[in-house]
Design a protein around this motif. Structure first.
Motif, PDB file in Angstrom:
ATOM      1  N   UNK A  34       0.846  -1.192   0.000  1.00  0.00           N
ATOM      2  CA  UNK A  34       0.000   0.000   0.000  1.00  0.00           C
ATOM      3  C   UNK A  34       0.883   1.243   0.000  1.00  0.00           C
ATOM      4  N   UNK A  35       0.655   2.122  -0.969  1.00  0.00           N
ATOM      5  CA  UNK A  35       1.507   3.302  -1.143  1.00  0.00           C
ATOM      6  C   UNK A  35       0.750   4.558  -0.730  1.00  0.00           C
ATOM      7  N   UNK A  36       1.341   5.289   0.207  1.00  0.00           N
ATOM      8  CA  UNK A  36       0.760   6.551   0.670  1.00  0.00           C
ATOM      9  C   UNK A  36       1.697   7.700   0.342  1.00  0.00           C
ATOM     10  N   UNK A  47       4.825  15.294   9.149  1.00  0.00           N
ATOM     11  CA  UNK A  47       5.847  14.340   9.568  1.00  0.00           C
ATOM     12  C   UNK A  47       5.251  13.268  10.464  1.00  0.00           C
ATOM     13  N   UNK A  48       4.363  13.671  11.360  1.00  0.00           N
ATOM     14  CA  UNK A  48       3.750  12.700  12.260  1.00  0.00           C
ATOM     15  C   UNK A  48       2.800  11.773  11.509  1.00  0.00           C
ATOM     16  N   UNK A  49       2.085  12.273  10.511  1.00  0.00           N
ATOM     17  CA  UNK A  49       1.253  11.407   9.680  1.00  0.00           C
ATOM     18  C   UNK A  49       2.125  10.364   8.980  1.00  0.00           C
ATOM     19  N   UNK A  50       3.256  10.818   8.457  1.00  0.00           N
ATOM     20  CA  UNK A  50       4.199   9.884   7.819  1.00  0.00           C
ATOM     21  C   UNK A  50       4.648   8.819   8.813  1.00  0.00           C
ATOM     22  N   UNK A  51       4.997   9.247  10.009  1.00  0.00           N
ATOM     23  CA  UNK A  51       5.490   8.306  11.022  1.00  0.00           C
ATOM     24  C   UNK A  51       4.433   7.275  11.378  1.00  0.00           C
ATOM     25  N   UNK A  52       3.204   7.727  11.605  1.00  0.00           N
ATOM     26  CA  UNK A  52       2.149   6.805  12.005  1.00  0.00           C
ATOM     27  C   UNK A  52       1.788   5.836  10.881  1.00  0.00           C
ATOM     28  N   UNK A  57       2.855  -0.052   8.783  1.00  0.00           N
ATOM     29  CA  UNK A  57       3.352  -0.964   7.765  1.00  0.00           C
ATOM     30  C   UNK A  57       3.106  -0.538   6.341  1.00  0.00           C
ATOM     31  N   UNK A  58       2.626   0.694   6.151  1.00  0.00           N
ATOM     32  CA  UNK A  58       2.367   1.219   4.812  1.00  0.00           C
ATOM     33  C   UNK A  58       3.673   1.759   4.213  1.00  0.00           C
ATOM     34  N   UNK A  59       3.821   1.644   2.884  1.00  0.00           N
ATOM     35  CA  UNK A  59       4.946   2.294   2.207  1.00  0.00           C
ATOM     36  C   UNK A  59       4.628   3.776   2.066  1.00  0.00           C
ATOM     37  N   UNK A 110       1.681   3.862  -9.120  1.00  0.00           N
ATOM     38  CA  UNK A 110       0.562   4.659  -8.627  1.00  0.00           C
ATOM     39  C   UNK A 110       0.573   4.728  -7.118  1.00  0.00           C
ATOM     40  N   UNK A 111      -0.575   5.076  -6.547  1.00  0.00           N
ATOM     41  CA  UNK A 111      -0.688   5.204  -5.099  1.00  0.00           C
ATOM     42  C   UNK A 111      -2.061   4.759  -4.642  1.00  0.00           C
ATOM     43  N   UNK A 112      -2.187   4.507  -3.350  1.00  0.00           N
ATOM     44  CA  UNK A 112      -3.456   4.099  -2.738  1.00  0.00           C
ATOM     45  C   UNK A 112      -4.031   5.187  -1.838  1.00  0.00           C
ATOM     46  N   UNK A 113      -3.134   5.990  -1.250  1.00  0.00           N
ATOM     47  CA  UNK A 113      -3.540   7.013  -0.276  1.00  0.00           C
ATOM     48  C   UNK A 113      -2.824   8.315  -0.600  1.00  0.00           C
TER      49      UNK A 113
END
Length: 310
Positions: A34-36, A47-52, A57-59, A110-113
């Motif tokens: 899953x790509x975000x 940055x915190x959204x990225x960390x969480x 386990x999301x890419x 592509x991406x999922x999120x």
């Protein structure tokens, strides 16, 4: 065996963090595949959204306008055991967006999120200058709009639907008790999702910016606190509802759910570190929306994981 136990504990930890939900209704649909993509991911809430997301386990592809700041953030997260990908992205620069599109297609298909977090604010405390109004509107609204338009064709087919999360603000509410626009007719037009259009949103913003230029904005009925920021977020909220309507007729497995949320008054550079909430609290609802399993929820506005009125 040891790996299975570790994974079970990790899943249990996630479920406990979402304890107010019906656990039986939760499906952990995401994986490393899953790509975000997160804009403005080099600091604060982004940055915190990225960390969480990475911890789930999301890419995660962390993007920022400044490569130095973005790479420093990647390094920081690696030191706490998280592996993320970095790519430069200026949401106001069409060539930067196009380079990112080609890189994303070539490397991930592509991406999922998509989390539209990038934004700016120049007013703090009682200050309400509109000196930077054009830049605020261009970044917070038109930059977000450009990213959504660019990423929609790249969003991957999915049985659970792709997700767009727009970081917004209660300051942009149409009918809030404080800080709303006083023009009742305009509020009514913007409230009607069936007749809502890009032209209407753009016209409202153009009128405001024209009045900023000629010095009449204060008598134009616009919010009197954080005026330019509030209007930029009002536009984001309206565009969220508009895109949810436009995307609602997509075929199964090609669904895209788009929502916005208010992180609250968070202690970040955007607020001069004067907020009440931590970045962890500010990011929580955005991550929850990005990973929510019991869709379809689209065209809604959230705060503290609860729907609020536009």
């Amino acid at each position: 065996m040891r790996g299975s136990i570790s994974k079970s504990k990790y899943i249990l930890k996630i479920l406990k963090s979402w304890s107010h939900l019906d656990v039986d209704a939760i499906i952990l649909w995401w994986s490393k595949e899953t790509v975000a993509v997160v804009t403005g991911g080099n600091r604060g809430i982004g940055l915190e959204i990225c960390r969480q997301l990475a911890a789930h386990g999301v890419t995660v592809i962390l993007t920022s306008r400044d490569p130095g700041a973005g790479l420093e953030s990647i390094k920081f997260l690696s030191e706490v055991g998280l592996s993320l990908i970095y790519h430069q992205l200026d949401i106001l620069d069409l060539s930067s967006i196009n380079r990112f599109i080609e890189w994303l297609k070539e490397n991930y298909g592509g991406l999922d999120i998509l989390v539209n977090n990038a934004g700016i604010n120049f007013n703090l405390g009682s200050d309400n200058s509109v000196e930077n109004a054009r830049k605020v509107v261009e970044t917070n609204y038109y930059g977000t709009k450009s990213m959504i338009e660019a990423m929609i064709p790249l969003m991957k087919p999915s049985v659970v639907g792709a997700r767009i999360v727009n970081v917004s603000s209660r300051l942009g509410r149409l009918n809030g008790r404080r800080n709303r626009i006083s023009n009742a007719a305009l509020r009514e037009q913007l409230s009607d999702v069936e007749s809502l259009s890009e032209e209407l949103i753009n016209t409202a913003l153009s009128t405001f910016l024209r009045q900023v230029d000629d010095g009449t904005w204060a008598s134009g009925g616009w919010p009197q606190v954080y005026t330019d920021y509030s209007l930029s977020k009002l536009a984001v909220n309206a565009y969220t509802r508009l895109m949810a309507r436009k995307l609602s007729d997509r075929q199964e497995h090609e669904k895209i759910f788009v929502n916005c949320y208010c992180p609250g008054w968070v202690k970040t550079a955007l607020t001069g570190y004067a907020g009440n909430n931590t970045v962890e609290e500010g990011a929580d609802t955005g991550v929850w929306l990005a990973l929510l399993s019991h869709q379809p929820i689209t065209g809604k506005f959230f705060a503290e994981r609860r729907e609020i009125n536009f």
